[in-house]
Design a protein around this motif. Structure first.
Motif, PDB file in Angstrom:
ATOM      1  N   LYS A 262      -5.725   7.781   1.864  1.00 48.17           N
ATOM      2  CA  LYS A 262      -5.105   7.693   0.825  1.00 48.17           C
ATOM      3  C   LYS A 262      -4.414   9.074   0.424  1.00 48.17           C
ATOM      4  O   LYS A 262      -5.159   9.942   0.600  1.00 48.17           O
ATOM      5  CB  LYS A 262      -6.184   7.330  -0.555  1.00 48.17           C
ATOM      6  N   GLY A 263      -3.107   8.686  -0.282  1.00 41.28           N
ATOM      7  CA  GLY A 263      -2.474  10.083  -0.775  1.00 41.28           C
ATOM      8  C   GLY A 263      -1.522  10.521   0.612  1.00 41.28           C
ATOM      9  O   GLY A 263      -0.917  11.378   0.215  1.00 41.28           O
ATOM     10  N   SER A 264      -1.651   9.998   1.658  1.00 42.60           N
ATOM     11  CA  SER A 264      -0.931  10.378   2.729  1.00 42.60           C
ATOM     12  C   SER A 264       0.401  10.230   2.571  1.00 42.60           C
ATOM     13  O   SER A 264       1.025   9.285   1.675  1.00 42.60           O
ATOM     14  CB  SER A 264      -1.110   9.830   4.079  1.00 42.60           C
ATOM     15  N   HIS A 265       1.396  11.086   2.969  1.00 44.67           N
ATOM     16  CA  HIS A 265       2.795  10.797   2.887  1.00 44.67           C
ATOM     17  C   HIS A 265       3.449  10.463   4.236  1.00 44.67           C
ATOM     18  O   HIS A 265       3.006  10.813   5.028  1.00 44.67           O
ATOM     19  CB  HIS A 265       3.486  12.330   2.581  1.00 44.67           C
ATOM     20  N   ILE A 266       4.137   9.282   4.071  1.00 44.69           N
ATOM     21  CA  ILE A 266       4.425   8.621   5.422  1.00 44.69           C
ATOM     22  C   ILE A 266       6.142   8.971   5.346  1.00 44.69           C
ATOM     23  O   ILE A 266       6.991   8.531   4.699  1.00 44.69           O
ATOM     24  CB  ILE A 266       4.369   7.014   5.216  1.00 44.69           C
ATOM     25  N   LEU A 267       6.346   9.473   6.589  1.00 44.60           N
ATOM     26  CA  LEU A 267       7.995   9.885   6.911  1.00 44.60           C
ATOM     27  C   LEU A 267       8.609   9.027   8.064  1.00 44.60           C
ATOM     28  O   LEU A 267       7.957   9.363   8.986  1.00 44.60           O
ATOM     29  CB  LEU A 267       8.034  11.562   7.011  1.00 44.60           C
ATOM     30  N   ILE A 268       9.470   8.177   7.917  1.00 43.87           N
ATOM     31  CA  ILE A 268       9.966   7.526   9.041  1.00 43.87           C
ATOM     32  C   ILE A 268      11.260   8.433   9.430  1.00 43.87           C
ATOM     33  O   ILE A 268      11.846   8.763   8.553  1.00 43.87           O
ATOM     34  CB  ILE A 268      10.422   6.034   8.474  1.00 43.87           C
TER      35      ILE A 268
ATOM     36  N   ILE B 272       0.856  -1.341   0.010  1.00 43.96           N
ATOM     37  CA  ILE B 272      -0.012   0.141  -0.107  1.00 43.96           C
ATOM     38  C   ILE B 272       0.659   1.235  -0.092  1.00 43.96           C
ATOM     39  O   ILE B 272       0.265   2.329  -0.555  1.00 43.96           O
ATOM     40  CB  ILE B 272      -0.955   0.119   1.244  1.00 43.96           C
ATOM     41  N   PHE B 273       2.163   1.218   0.658  1.00 38.20           N
ATOM     42  CA  PHE B 273       2.952   2.507   0.786  1.00 38.20           C
ATOM     43  C   PHE B 273       4.171   2.222  -0.080  1.00 38.20           C
ATOM     44  O   PHE B 273       5.080   3.134   0.272  1.00 38.20           O
ATOM     45  CB  PHE B 273       3.453   2.333   2.344  1.00 38.20           C
ATOM     46  N   ALA B 274       3.967   1.939  -1.352  1.00 38.22           N
ATOM     47  CA  ALA B 274       5.199   1.586  -2.003  1.00 38.22           C
ATOM     48  C   ALA B 274       5.436   2.677  -3.260  1.00 38.22           C
ATOM     49  O   ALA B 274       6.321   2.800  -3.875  1.00 38.22           O
ATOM     50  CB  ALA B 274       5.112   0.302  -2.872  1.00 38.22           C
TER      51      ALA B 274
ATOM     52  N   VAL C  45       4.066   7.038   0.048  1.00 42.02           N
ATOM     53  CA  VAL C  45       2.885   7.553  -0.378  1.00 42.02           C
ATOM     54  C   VAL C  45       1.789   6.423  -0.239  1.00 42.02           C
ATOM     55  O   VAL C  45       1.882   5.277  -0.956  1.00 42.02           O
ATOM     56  CB  VAL C  45       2.802   8.457  -1.679  1.00 42.02           C
ATOM     57  N   SER C  46       0.590   6.576   0.530  1.00 40.85           N
ATOM     58  CA  SER C  46      -0.441   5.437   0.581  1.00 40.85           C
ATOM     59  C   SER C  46      -1.164   5.587  -0.754  1.00 40.85           C
ATOM     60  O   SER C  46      -1.699   6.453  -1.185  1.00 40.85           O
ATOM     61  CB  SER C  46      -1.065   5.801   1.864  1.00 40.85           C
ATOM     62  N   MET C  47      -1.435   4.424  -1.099  1.00 40.35           N
ATOM     63  CA  MET C  47      -2.093   4.249  -2.539  1.00 40.35           C
ATOM     64  C   MET C  47      -3.687   3.915  -2.335  1.00 40.35           C
ATOM     65  O   MET C  47      -4.283   3.609  -3.253  1.00 40.35           O
ATOM     66  CB  MET C  47      -1.391   3.207  -3.417  1.00 40.35           C
TER      67      MET C  47
END
Length: 514
Positions: A397-403, A97-99, A383-385
């Motif tokens: 959906k569309g969220s940006h994920i920052l580790i 989902i987050f690829a 980014v969440s698909m």
């Protein structure tokens, strides 16, 4: 009385249904905690008022005492993670989902319309270029094929440092040394050349390399900078913070050096003056499809080479500068690394790549550097698909994920004495710089992991090992304790490391490589 049945229906069926629906809605997972956003612009006003952005984010998560948070920038939810277990949910359990990657002006510009690997959104082009990287450029066979080029640059590193010590006061700017060693290695692997110009007589960079490396670091700082226009695209034409101008100038400089080499090489392959592969550029040009046509276009090759150079240079230099700084303040740790190198290698030869499997303490020092002092607080955004639930929070959906690399590496729930440089915490039978469990962030994991684990590890280990094995280091006379403060704008060391160096091996070894 004719309304009585309707009233009863409302009382016994519709009202309970309404209450149940409301109850179900109230149980729907919420967004991760974060500051309340403004209409339309979200938290952009706070972001602009609290530069640098990553320090503001640190304070938000500290104030909320949370390992996952959410800020809204424009219409985009930016989810911030400082927990290994939550990071694994994003990048391992729900990796599919987050690829993807964000769509923004800077990444699109640098990749010439998303023709590359790392910053290209999920899709066929990304799959194509990742396959090229993994199977053609950084496979174990290719790694061995380019061994001699890396070995020559490791020798040149020692020659350069030795010449600076012998011809000067003994003080060496180790930031300059480490940056340009990595630049040299990458130019050799890509173009089979150390210099774009003539270089300097002592083995160091010339004016061309100085300009080029500065441009690389400028590009790195701006590709995923928190730019207002990336979150409010209708402001993009204003170049609100000057990012477009700065990034264009930097990429123009990089292409000024890359493109003539690439175009000349295409010409040589076409006219038959070049018939065998010497470097990565030859490999990329030589790739064929099923019909024996060129597999990659010239623009794909130029863009991929741009991405490789931008992505390779920062981590090794930053890591080695920081760990040498920490070890100069803790001489016992430095001495342990020296003793391991002397036990494994001795003093009659220089440390080589073949020694790396036996250098566990050296690798533990480097892991500790990645844990405590990552080059940037954030990884490349995911980014969440689709909508999903992570850690019992709703991720749209569309969220940006920052580790948050530093958030994970310095997480007190994970590490004892998290702010102390302590390599022993990583010691085990076979130490690796990779960390798929994400208890510290090195090469990542999942579909978007950095595939250059072997190459990146080798460059970093050899840089550190050659400096520690080949020379004795001490603080400069006017600075008995090395200042370990970070810059305000990022996680790099505020003051370049300048140290007093002395050769510690047989004099003939330095003469041989000179």
């Amino acid at each position: 009385m004719e309304f009585a049945p309707i009233l009863l229906l409302i009382l016994f069926f519709i009202i309970p249904l309404f209450l149940v629906t409301k109850l179900l809605k109230s149980k729907k997972p919420k967004l991760p905690p974060g500051p309340k956003p403004w209409p339309i612009v979200g938290n952009l006003p706070e972001m602009l008022a609290n530069k640098p952005t990553f320090r503001w984010i640190q304070s938000i998560m500290n104030d909320l005492d949370t390992e996952i948070a959410c800020i809204r920038l424009g219409s985009i939810h930016v989810v911030l993670v400082a927990s290994p277990s939550i990071a694994r949910e994003f990048l391992m359990k729900q990796d599919a989902i987050f690829a993807s990657r964000p769509l923004n002006w800077s990444s699109k510009y640098v990749s010439s319309g998303y023709l590359t690997t790392t910053i290209t959104p999920y899709g066929e082009q990304w799959k194509k270029m990742k396959r090229v990287m993994v199977e053609e450029l950084i496979s174990p066979k290719r790694h061995q094929w380019q061994h001699d080029k890396r070995a020559e640059e490791a020798d040149n590193l020692v020659r350069y440092v030795y010449n600076q010590i012998k011809n000067g006061s003994g003080l060496v700017d180790l930031r300059r040394v480490t940056k340009h060693y990595v630049g040299n290695v990458m130019r050799r692997l890509l173009f089979n050349k150390r210099y774009f110009g003539n270089g300097s007589e002592d083995g160091g960079p010339g004016g061309e390399e100085l300009e080029y490396v500065d441009a690389l670091f400028t590009a790195i700082r701006h590709i995923y900078a928190f730019s207002v226009s990336d979150f409010l695209p209708w402001l993009r034409w204003l170049d609100f913070e000057g990012h477009k101008k700065i990034l264009k100038e930097a990429t123009d400089i990089i292409r000024k050096y890359h493109d003539p080499i690439i175009e000349e090489r295409f010409h040589e392959w076409r006219n038959g003056t070049r018939t065998h592969q010497e470097d990565w550029l030859d490999v990329l040009i030589s790739l064929k499809d099923a019909n024996n046509n060129a597999f990659l276009t010239p623009e794909e090759i130029k863009s991929q080479i741009m991405e490789i150079t931008v992505g390779a240079i920062d981590n090794p230099y930053n890591n080695v500068e920081w760990i040498l700084s920490e070890m100069l303040n803790q001489p016992k740790i430095l001495q342990k690394a020296i003793e391991e190198l002397d036990n494994v290698v001795g003093k009659e030869r220089l440390v080589q790549e073949s020694d790396i499997p036996k250098l566990n303490y050296v690798k533990a020092c480097i892991r500790e550097g990645f844990r405590l002092h990552p080059i940037a607080d954030f990884n490349v955004p995911h980014v969440s698909m689709e909508d999903t639930i992570v850690a019992n929070y709703f991720i749209p959906k569309g969220s940006h994920i920052l580790i948050r690399r530093q958030g994970i590496g310095q997480n007190p729930r994970v590490w004892e004495e998290p702010l102390k440089f302590k390599p022993e915490r990583h010691l085990k039978k076979d130490v690796s710089l990779a960390e798929p469990n994400l208890e510290l962030f090195t090469f990542g994991t999942g579909r978007r992991y950095c595939p250059a684990v072997t190459l990146g590890s080798t460059i970093t280990i050899m840089l550190f090992a050659r400096l520690v094995h080949g020379f004795t280091w001490s603080p400069p006379p006017n600075e008995p304790v090395i200042n370990l403060s970070e810059t305000e704008t990022d996680t790099t060391k505020a003051k370049p490391l300048v140290a007093l160096g002395k050769p510690r091996l047989l004099e003939e070894l330095y003469r041989q490589i000179d």
